[in-house]
Design an enzyme around this catalytic site. Sequence first.
Site, short mmCIF file in Angstrom:
data_model
loop_
_atom_site.label_atom_id
_atom_site.label_comp_id
_atom_site.label_asym_id
_atom_site.label_seq_id
_atom_site.Cartn_x
_atom_site.Cartn_y
_atom_site.Cartn_z
N HIS A 289 -6.03 3.46 -1.33
CA HIS A 289 -4.96 4.07 -2.13
C HIS A 289 -3.98 4.82 -1.23
CE1 HIS A 289 -6.65 3.22 -6.07
NE2 HIS A 289 -7.84 3.53 -5.57
N ASN A 290 -2.75 4.88 -1.64
CA ASN A 290 -1.73 5.64 -0.93
C ASN A 290 -1.87 7.12 -1.32
OD1 ASN A 290 0.52 6.47 0.46
ND2 ASN A 290 1.98 5.61 -1.00
#
Length: 171
Positions: free
Chosen positions: A84-85
Site C-alpha cells: 500500500h502507498n
Amino acid sequence: MRILFGINIIIQKYKKIYYTNRVRKQCKRCGSNLQVNHMSNVTANTILKNNVNFNGMNIRGGGIVVVGNYFHSGDGCMMITQNHNYDKGNAIPYDDTYIVKSIIIGDFVWLGSRVTILPGVKIGEGAIIQAGAVVSSDIPPYAIAGGNPAKVFKYRDVEHFKKMKVEKKYC
C-alpha cells in the site's frame, strides 16, 4: 487397511497433478518439470523456469516474479509484490494506490517452510533461506540467511557448489 493406504496414495497423486496444472495455467510462462505438491497460487505475472518445486506457495500482487531453475520451497511460503502507498499517499494509514515491485529468484534457491519474500527482493543463485524468515532486502548468491528481517549468517561452500553444478548433480 492396505486398501485405504493405496487409495490415499492415488488421491495424493491426482492432487499433485491438479495443483501442477492449476499453477501452469495461472502463470505467465512455465518451463519444464514443474512440480506442485500442495495447493499453490501464482499470478499472471509469474515466470517459472525449469524444475521448479512448490510445496505450498502463495504469490500475490501485481509485480513480476521470476523463479529460477531448480527452485525448491518448503510449505506455506509467500511472495508479495506490492504494498500500500503509506508514505506519500492522500489518506492514512494508506491510500488506494499500490507500490509494485518485482521479485527475482536465482537458480538453485531453496526456501525453507513459511518464508515470506517482500516486494523488490532479489535472491542470488544457490542461496538458502531459513524456515520462517522474512526477506525484505536482497540476498547475495550462495548466502544462507534467516530471521526477521532475514540476515546472511553464513555462505555455502562455493567451490563445492560450482563443482556439483558442473557435474550436473541436481535434484
